[in-house]
Write an enzyme that holds these catalytic residues in place. Sequence first.
Site, PDB file in Angstrom:
ATOM      1  CB  THR A 136     -98.094  22.881  39.031  1.00 30.15           C
ATOM      2  OG1 THR A 136     -98.262  22.806  37.621  1.00 30.15           O
ATOM      3  CG2 THR A 136     -98.079  24.333  39.447  1.00 30.15           C
ATOM      4  CG  LEU A 173     -92.517  20.350  45.860  1.00 33.15           C
ATOM      5  CD1 LEU A 173     -91.670  19.523  46.819  1.00 33.15           C
ATOM      6  CD2 LEU A 173     -91.683  21.453  45.223  1.00 33.15           C
ATOM      7  CG  ASP A 174     -92.827  19.128  38.698  1.00 31.62           C
ATOM      8  OD1 ASP A 174     -93.897  19.765  38.651  1.00 31.62           O
ATOM      9  OD2 ASP A 174     -91.813  19.438  38.060  1.00 31.62           O
ATOM     10  CE1 TYR A 175     -95.737   9.706  40.907  1.00 29.45           C
ATOM     11  CE2 TYR A 175     -94.010   9.805  39.222  1.00 29.45           C
ATOM     12  CZ  TYR A 175     -94.807   9.063  40.084  1.00 29.45           C
ATOM     13  OH  TYR A 175     -94.689   7.700  40.115  1.00 29.45           O
ATOM     14  CB  THR A 223     -89.778  17.617  42.543  1.00 27.04           C
ATOM     15  OG1 THR A 223     -89.540  17.835  41.153  1.00 27.04           O
ATOM     16  CG2 THR A 223     -88.847  18.511  43.351  1.00 27.04           C
TER      17      THR A 223
END
Length: 224
Positions: free
Chosen positions: A2, A67-69, A71
């Site tokens: 996350t 999704l991560d920032y 990614t």
Amino acid sequence: MTDSAESLAILPATTEPYQIVYEDDVLLVVNKPAKLLTVPGRHPENQDCLITRVQREFISAQVVHRLDYDTSGLVLLPLTKRVLSDISKQFQARSVQKHYVAVVDGRLAQAKGVVDLPIGADTENRPLYKVCHITGKPSVTRYHRLNFASETLQSRVQLEPVTGRSHQLRVHMLALGHAILGDTLYATPDIAAKSPRLMLHAEYIRFTHPLTGDVLSFTTPAPF
């Protein structure tokens, strides 16, 4: 994985638009660009994110995974409460299949394998996470080396997160001694500097359509 932890900082949103990969009356699959939060961050300057952009066109869009920032890649966005509930249950049952592509530093000793190491918050270095056998939650990642570039000493790897812990793929690759290129959170400065972005992309997703029962799968090649 996350982006909740990263939302504590000011993270400028990319101007690169998201792309619609699939659309019907009840759900979307979109390709998120790197350097964009999935949901608004806690800082007032982090309101520009994937879901706010999508909701300008699809007002009922909801977030079921993130999704991560840093990614890029595929994100599934339900458009109704019923579909949100169903897809959530699929994620909880681990019936949604996903894999990522990453470029890591060095050559992995084994062409394929499994990382089974518990991950927990690094309380002394927030918002980072770490392998912790005391407080960490069970975390499993399957990996498969796709190729190795001898001239750059870098490996292209397919990663399948069996579990979905925050920063799981970054932490597990670091634990193997092969940090992801462009990772400003976990890699050493020289490895982080080898790419202007995190070399991690959610390339593939497979799930069951809640209304039709059809098994859907989508692939978007990594932009690196």
